[in-house]
Enzyme design. Structure first.
Site, PDB file in Angstrom:
ATOM      1  N   ARG A 124     -25.041  -4.217  11.955  1.00 18.70           N
ATOM      2  CA  ARG A 124     -24.360  -3.073  12.597  1.00 18.70           C
ATOM      3  C   ARG A 124     -23.362  -3.476  13.678  1.00 18.70           C
ATOM      4  NH1 ARG A 124     -29.582  -0.965  11.906  1.00 18.70           N
ATOM      5  NH2 ARG A 124     -29.576   0.506  10.162  1.00 18.70           N
ATOM      6  N   LYS A 146      -7.592  -4.666  13.215  1.00 18.17           N
ATOM      7  CA  LYS A 146      -7.667  -4.193  11.821  1.00 18.17           C
ATOM      8  C   LYS A 146      -8.360  -5.280  11.017  1.00 18.17           C
ATOM      9  CE  LYS A 146      -3.630  -1.383  10.674  1.00 18.17           C
ATOM     10  NZ  LYS A 146      -2.432  -1.418   9.823  1.00 18.17           N
ATOM     11  N   GLU A 188       7.479 -11.560  10.051  1.00 16.36           N
ATOM     12  CA  GLU A 188       6.881 -10.635  11.032  1.00 16.36           C
ATOM     13  C   GLU A 188       7.626 -10.691  12.363  1.00 16.36           C
ATOM     14  OE1 GLU A 188       4.683  -8.410  10.179  1.00 16.36           O
ATOM     15  OE2 GLU A 188       4.001  -9.254   8.273  1.00 16.36           O
ATOM     16  N   LYS A 230       3.091  -6.021  19.993  1.00 17.68           N
ATOM     17  CA  LYS A 230       1.990  -5.491  19.182  1.00 17.68           C
ATOM     18  C   LYS A 230       0.925  -4.861  20.090  1.00 17.68           C
ATOM     19  CE  LYS A 230      -1.050  -5.715  15.400  1.00 17.68           C
ATOM     20  NZ  LYS A 230      -1.410  -6.278  14.120  1.00 17.68           N
ATOM     21  N   GLU A 240      -3.866   3.769  14.259  1.00 17.26           N
ATOM     22  CA  GLU A 240      -2.714   4.070  13.393  1.00 17.26           C
ATOM     23  C   GLU A 240      -2.581   5.548  13.036  1.00 17.26           C
ATOM     24  OE1 GLU A 240      -1.716   0.904  10.583  1.00 17.26           O
ATOM     25  OE2 GLU A 240      -0.917   2.423   9.250  1.00 17.26           O
ATOM     26  N   ARG A 244       1.694   3.332  15.656  1.00 18.58           N
ATOM     27  CA  ARG A 244       1.373   2.040  15.032  1.00 18.58           C
ATOM     28  C   ARG A 244       1.984   1.917  13.640  1.00 18.58           C
ATOM     29  NH1 ARG A 244      -4.493  -1.182  15.395  1.00 18.58           N
ATOM     30  NH2 ARG A 244      -3.773  -3.025  14.288  1.00 18.58           N
ATOM     31  N   ASN A 248       4.606  -1.044  10.265  1.00 21.74           N
ATOM     32  CA  ASN A 248       4.673  -1.192   8.808  1.00 21.74           C
ATOM     33  C   ASN A 248       6.104  -1.288   8.306  1.00 21.74           C
ATOM     34  OD1 ASN A 248       1.890  -1.034   8.625  1.00 21.74           O
ATOM     35  ND2 ASN A 248       1.937   1.198   8.557  1.00 21.74           N
ATOM     36  N   HIS A 251       6.877  -3.050   5.152  1.00 19.95           N
ATOM     37  CA  HIS A 251       5.613  -3.354   4.485  1.00 19.95           C
ATOM     38  C   HIS A 251       5.315  -2.442   3.305  1.00 19.95           C
ATOM     39  CE1 HIS A 251       5.099  -5.923   7.884  1.00 19.95           C
ATOM     40  NE2 HIS A 251       3.889  -6.311   7.520  1.00 19.95           N
ATOM     41  N   HIS A 255       4.558  -4.516   0.202  1.00 20.25           N
ATOM     42  CA  HIS A 255       3.248  -4.609  -0.472  1.00 20.25           C
ATOM     43  C   HIS A 255       3.381  -4.301  -1.954  1.00 20.25           C
ATOM     44  CE1 HIS A 255       0.647  -4.001   3.398  1.00 20.25           C
ATOM     45  NE2 HIS A 255       0.929  -5.256   3.167  1.00 20.25           N
ATOM     46  N   HIS A 267       3.277 -12.593   1.093  1.00 17.93           N
ATOM     47  CA  HIS A 267       3.344 -11.444   2.001  1.00 17.93           C
ATOM     48  C   HIS A 267       4.682 -11.426   2.756  1.00 17.93           C
ATOM     49  CE1 HIS A 267       1.874  -8.338   4.669  1.00 17.93           C
ATOM     50  NE2 HIS A 267       2.227  -9.078   5.706  1.00 17.93           N
TER      51      HIS A 267
END
Ligand SMILES: NC(=O)c1ccc[n+]([C@@H]2O[C@H](COP(=O)([O-])OP(=O)(O)OC[C@H]3O[C@@H](n4cnc5c(N)ncnc54)[C@H](O)[C@@H]3O)[C@@H](O)[C@H]2O)c1
Length: 363
Positions: A124, A146, A188, A230, A240, A244, A248, A251, A255, A267
């Site tokens: 947990r 993330k 990036e 960031k 997000e 946020r 992207n 992206h 993607h 990527h």
């Protein structure tokens, strides 16, 4: 060593320091021993990073008195799945890891995403520390909490938001990074320049050769700048819900291109193509002027990233993959577009014909 704090919910333990420097491994060990005490530590890395750095890292952490074990798994995106998670969890149980254990992720985004994911669900939730060793890891994936693994249906479809207790980015790691991986990180860095920092964008335009030769002073400046951008975005929008999404930029299509290539396009290459496409869409919709579009295209090419989509990719295939993107909302795919460099915005939806025209143009 530079340091900055990611300030999140004050009531929880989720705020943490990012420390950045060159040749800081020994100091990192001391800081972990002093500020991040745990009964037991497990460092998790992939076999490529492990073969270069595991011994040195383990020695320096043992030298400061930590009770630490090591787990390695095969390098690469193809390991970022539930089987590897279960395998690592089995090894953690064999090592007696419990809620007093702290995980340490040593590696790129694959290691970081997966260790974060395991930390968030093992018994947990147990704490973890990020020690990113790729440029993508240092400017992006280690910050913001993330975590994810891939499913056969697509990338990053199973994951959590779960912040690390600390991030340590040592630029020395970048010296052994293969060119292709370095370029992935460059995509990036260029993205941060485009969405938030025209000054950094100009610095890249003027100094690309030095950056590409991995000048440590310049890299320190760039990594620090990107982390600051960031962290400021994550501080405002940890989960997000809005701001946020700007991260992207490039992206969404990136993607889809990556997936259409069955991941033969990396990527960073996908993001580079996605950024050019998003800038071109912005230009065609008259949000962005042509000179700025050209600067964006040029810097991407200068960084050694691609500007052309391979001819055998069909626009329909790429567009159909956009529909799988988990960033869509109410059936509308939100594209991040540009008004100018440093001024992005989220667009409510772009029609398929425009996307298809831009893809065809980029072949
Ligand atoms: N969580 C986030 O916010 C976030 C953000 C961006 C990307 N990501 C994820 O990150 C992953 C990509 O990360 P990545 O590009 O770091 O990939 P990666 O972790 O697979 O690393 C790339 C390769 O470089 C090797 N490597 C790592 N460090 C090295 C070093 N210092 N010297 C030599 N070799 C080294 C690795 O073994 C691997 O083979 C993707 O899965 C992506 O989804 C996550």
């Amino acid at each position: 060593m530079r340091s900055m704090k990611v300030n999140l919910d004050k009531k929880s333990l989720s705020s943490y320091e990012i420390r950045i420097g060159y040749k800081i491994i020994d100091r990192v060990a001391l800081i972990i021993a002093k500020n991040h005490k745990a009964g037991h530590y497990v460092m998790i890395t992939d076999n490529s990073v492990g073969s270069i750095y595991a011994k040195q890292m383990m020695d320096s952490l043992k030298d400061v008195g930590l009770n630490i074990n090591l787990i390695e798994f095969p390098a690469g995106e193809s390991s970022k799945n539930i089987n590897t998670v279960l395998d690592i969890v089995g090894k953690l149980l064999e090592l007696g890891a419990d809620r007093s254990t702290m995980l340490i992720a040593l590696g790129g985004g694959v290691v970081g995403d997966m260790v974060g994911f395991i930390a968030s669900i093992y018994m947990r939730g147990i704490p973890y520390i990020q020690i990113p060793t790729t440029l993508i890891g240092q400017v992006d994936s280690s910050i913001g909490g993330k975590t994810a693994i891939d499913l056969p249906y697509g990338k990053n479809l199973l994951g959590t938001f779960y912040q690390p207790r600390a991030v340590f980015a040592d630029l020395i790691f970048l010296e052994t990074l293969p060119e292709k991986e370095f370029n992935n990180g460059m995509a990036e860095i260029i993205k941060y320049g485009i969405i938030d920092d025209e000054k950094m964008f100009s610095l890249l335009e003027d100094n690309m050769d030095a950056v590409k030769s991995r000048d440590s002073a310049l890299l320190l400046k760039l990594v620090e700048n990107c982390c600051r951008i960031k962290k400021s975005i994550v501080e405002i929008d940890e989960k997000e819900q809005g701001l946020r999404r700007l991260l992207n930029f490039g992206h969404t299509l990136g993607h889809a291109i990556e997936a259409a290539s069955k991941y033969t396009i990396s990527h960073g290459e996908g993001v580079a193509l996605g950024m050019i496409a998003a800038a071109r869409i912005s230009e065609k919709k008259k949000y962005l002027d042509t000179a700025q579009f050209k600067r964006i295209e040029e810097i991407i090419l200068k960084a050694g990233l691609p500007g052309k989509i391979p001819c055998d990719f069909s626009a329909d295939d790429i567009i159909s993959r956009l529909a799988m993107d988990k960033k869509k909302k109410d059936d509308i795919i939100h594209f991040v577009l540009l008004k100018k460099i440093g001024m992005p915005f989220v667009n409510g939806g772009i029609d398929d014909k425009l996307i298809s025209d831009v893809i065809e143009e980029m072949k």
